[in-house]
Design an enzyme around this catalytic site. Structure first.
Site, PDB file in Angstrom:
ATOM      1  N   SER A 191      31.670  38.667  60.037  1.00 46.34           N
ATOM      2  CA  SER A 191      32.817  37.762  59.908  1.00 46.34           C
ATOM      3  C   SER A 191      33.236  37.735  58.446  1.00 46.34           C
ATOM      4  CB  SER A 191      32.428  36.349  60.370  1.00 46.34           C
ATOM      5  OG  SER A 191      33.415  35.397  60.010  1.00 46.34           O
ATOM      6  N   TYR A 204      26.359  28.862  59.674  1.00 45.86           N
ATOM      7  CA  TYR A 204      27.080  30.042  60.161  1.00 45.86           C
ATOM      8  C   TYR A 204      27.339  31.016  59.019  1.00 45.86           C
ATOM      9  CZ  TYR A 204      30.522  32.864  62.661  1.00 45.86           C
ATOM     10  OH  TYR A 204      31.201  33.915  63.243  1.00 45.86           O
TER      11      TYR A 204
END
Length: 335
Positions: A191, A204
């Site tokens: 990501s 995350y």
């Protein structure tokens, strides 16, 4: 070799690498064939994993689908079988290859990639039932949806295990055969939040930074071992509209410039990178600029930019949505 001469050679190679990289922006590279090759995808039961499975199926690859959700995994498998049936009846394999050497198949396995015992056990079953794999797509991912001080330790650990540690287990399970054959392809679905961060998703971001660090270090290890037949591709998309970060938003005036990515677009760009052996792909391309600016700007300058765009608290509506959903579930259970 004389160090001065070697330095000149290195400079030439660096310049040449820029030329080759620049060429890829303007000249579309030919995609390699995956017909008859075995592709293992983690987190295949939904989202990007399901879309990757469908794309590889359209190209005639044999699929090995891993997911903790048996029902979702079987739904993906049925979609893949439907694609196989169309290939068999019409010969519609993307890439212009019509002759499939054998009927492609799809295999499903229930696996909790956060547990290394589950990964190693399932990997043994894959080798016994399917054989060696050619593509390893580390796609499985989770997000806790809590502020750091409100997040249970168990959820932080799970985020790190699924998003980062699982890459170690799957790679250790399948890399030895790739090294023996000097052939294979490992793909890390990370990501842009593993390249730069924002508030409220510490677990995350840390997990994605870890996954990217693992991927890059492994890439260097393969180069140091002269295993050029094993390819590596790092995929770093911006926020993808899969529902994982539902509610996340930036300043409304800036929203049109940074919309959530359509999952299909994200996978299309990733597939192009994978099949042309591209080392890294960020979508959209503006993310390359953002990543570069992070490396050269002072931290306070980055904070000013975040506040102007509305990226400093963009995750807060998402976190509030998660908290509200959790409270609603607790209310239903108690009643």
């Amino acid at each position: 070799m004389n160090i001065a001469v070697e330095f000149v050679v290195v400079v030439f190679k660096i310049v040449w690498s820029f030329v080759l990289a620049g060429t890829k922006w303007f000249v579309r590279m030919r995609e390699k064939s995956v017909v008859g090759q075995v592709c293992l995808i983690t987190g295949a039961g939904s989202g990007l994993g399901r879309l990757f499975a469908k794309e590889f199926a359209r190209r005639g690859a044999t699929l090995v689908l891993w997911d903790i959700n048996r029902e979702g995994n079987e739904e993906t498998a049925e979609m893949v079988r439907d694609i196989y049936r169309k290939i068999t009846s019409k010969g519609e394999i993307i890439g212009g290859i019509q002759d499939v050497p054998c009927q492609p198949q799809v295999y499903t396995f229930v696996c909790d990639v956060s547990k290394r015992e589950s990964v190693y056990h399932t990997a043994e079953k894959v080798r016994a039932e399917v054989g060696n794999i050619d593509f390893l797509i580390n796609n499985a991912g989770v997000v806790s949806g809590h502020h750091l001080l409100e997040c249970p330790d168990e959820l932080i650990e799970r985020t790190m295990m699924v998003n980062c540690h699982a890459h170690f287990w799957t790679t250790k399970a399948f890399l030895p055969k790739m090294l023996e054959q000097n052939r294979g392809h490992i793909v890390t679905i990370a990501s842009t939040l593993g390249l730069f961060t924002t508030a409220g998703v510490e677990d995350y971001c840390a997990s994605k930074f870890g996954a990217i660090g693992f991927h890059e270090s492994l890439s260097h290890e393969l180069k140091a071992a002269d295993k050029d037949g094993i390819k590596m591709t790092l995929v770093c998309p911006f926020l993808v509209d899969t529902g994982m970060f539902k509610g996340c938003k930036i300043r409304k005036e800036m929203a049109p410039f940074f919309p959530p990515l359509k999952p299909e677009y994200c996978v299309t760009q990733a597939m192009r990178a994978i099949l042309t052996d591209q080392e890294m792909v960020c979508t959209p391309r503006a993310m390359y600029v953002v990543t570069f600016m992070k490396t050269i700007l002072p931290f306070e300058a980055i904070v000013c930019m975040y506040r102007f765009i509305g990226a400093d608290k963009c995750m807060y509506p998402f976190l509030a949505h998660c908290k509200e959903s959790m409270n609603n579930n607790e209310t239903k259970i108690s009643s």
